[in-house]
Design an enzyme around this catalytic site. Structure first.
Site, PDB file in Angstrom:
ATOM      1  N   ARG A  37       0.817  -1.220   0.000  1.00  0.00           N
ATOM      2  CA  ARG A  37       0.000   0.000   0.000  1.00  0.00           C
ATOM      3  C   ARG A  37       0.845   1.263   0.000  1.00  0.00           C
ATOM      4  NH1 ARG A  37      -4.082  -0.602   4.875  1.00  0.00           N
ATOM      5  NH2 ARG A  37      -2.180  -1.468   5.816  1.00  0.00           N
ATOM      6  N   ASP A  53      -3.488  -2.024  -2.884  1.00  0.00           N
ATOM      7  CA  ASP A  53      -4.122  -2.574  -1.686  1.00  0.00           C
ATOM      8  C   ASP A  53      -4.407  -4.042  -1.946  1.00  0.00           C
ATOM      9  OD1 ASP A  53      -5.556  -3.244   0.533  1.00  0.00           O
ATOM     10  OD2 ASP A  53      -7.099  -1.698   0.299  1.00  0.00           O
ATOM     11  N   TYR A 143      -6.622 -15.369  11.666  1.00  0.00           N
ATOM     12  CA  TYR A 143      -5.196 -15.320  11.343  1.00  0.00           C
ATOM     13  C   TYR A 143      -4.592 -16.721  11.382  1.00  0.00           C
ATOM     14  CZ  TYR A 143      -0.280 -13.856  11.623  1.00  0.00           C
ATOM     15  OH  TYR A 143       1.064 -13.681  11.391  1.00  0.00           O
TER      16      TYR A 143
END
Length: 244
Positions: A37, A53, A143
């Protein structure tokens, strides 16, 4: 076919582990393209960057395709990641979609863009970044799940791509203290961080350079008989228990 020139895409190559990986590959003489980014706040004659992104699937695919149309990509290192730490009760559908795109979707897009050139050259290196949290960590539902999935994905790709001289391996870091991701969870100077370091068998937090060296190893043309493997760079945390 012998490949003389190496060009690596490193996602998230602007800072932290990604920047260390980029610097390691640059030191080996590779051209490196950072995909993140933000542009890196450091420079090198063989470093270029593309701002994108990676949570945006269409933008990621477009960026990858445009890069592959201009240069022959020999290495893909998918390092970019995010945690979104939450207890189970607070995990949202948006968290699942975002981390699936970032950890799976972006990796797939980058690999697919590079594959035609790699297959033609009969050479390629794909290195995916997982995490010690793939083995489980509190507040890391999405995650941990996606980082564990990366390991399975890499093993599958390794089987598919081995006939073309393309290796696929995984580096799984433990707690790395000199990163923005770590600092988003705790200060490296805090008592909590010191306690965490003491719980690691080797007695310290990791450094980005520790991870970069493992990625450079898997990226080497000489690492041509190693594929489908996961290397934990974690100070022994993957064989013990740590307290975050």
């Amino acid at each position: 076919m012998s490949v003389v020139h190496h060009t690596a895409i490193v996602s998230g190559g602007n800072t932290g582990i990604g920047a260390a990986i980029a610097r390691g590959l640059l030191a080996e003489g590779y051209d490196v393209i950072s995909l993140s980014r933000r542009k890196p706040d450091w420079s090198h004659p063989k470093l270029s960057s593309r701002e994108v992104d990676l949570l945006d699937a269409a933008a990621t695919r477009q960026a990858a395709a445009e890069i592959a149309a201009k240069v022959a990509i020999t290495h893909v290192v998918h390092n970019a990641g995010a945690i979104r730490a939450k207890p189970l009760e607070e995990v949202a559908d948006e968290d699942v979609g975002a981390l699936a795109q970032l950890h799976f979707g972006a990796a797939i897009a980058l690999a697919q863009a590079a594959l035609p050139g790699m297959k033609q050259a009969r050479f390629g290196r794909i290195v995916l970044l997982s995490s010690r949290a793939a083995l489980g960590a509190a507040t890391r539902t999405v995650y941990s799940a996606t980082k564990a999935g990366i390991i399975g994905m890499a093993r599958t790709w390794a089987l598919e791509l081995a006939p073309f001289g393309i290796t696929v391996n995984v580096v799984a870091p433990g707690p790395i203290g000199d990163t923005e991701m770590f600092e988003s969870v705790m200060s490296p100077e805090s008592e909590r961080a010191k306690k965490l370091a003491q719980s690691i068998p080797l007695g310290r937090l990791g450094k980005s350079a520790d991870v970069a060296r493992a990625v450079t190893f898997f990226s080497s043309p000489d690492a041509d008989f190693i594929t489908g493997q996961t290397l934990y760079v974690c100070g022994g945390a993957s064989i013990g228990s740590i307290s975050i």
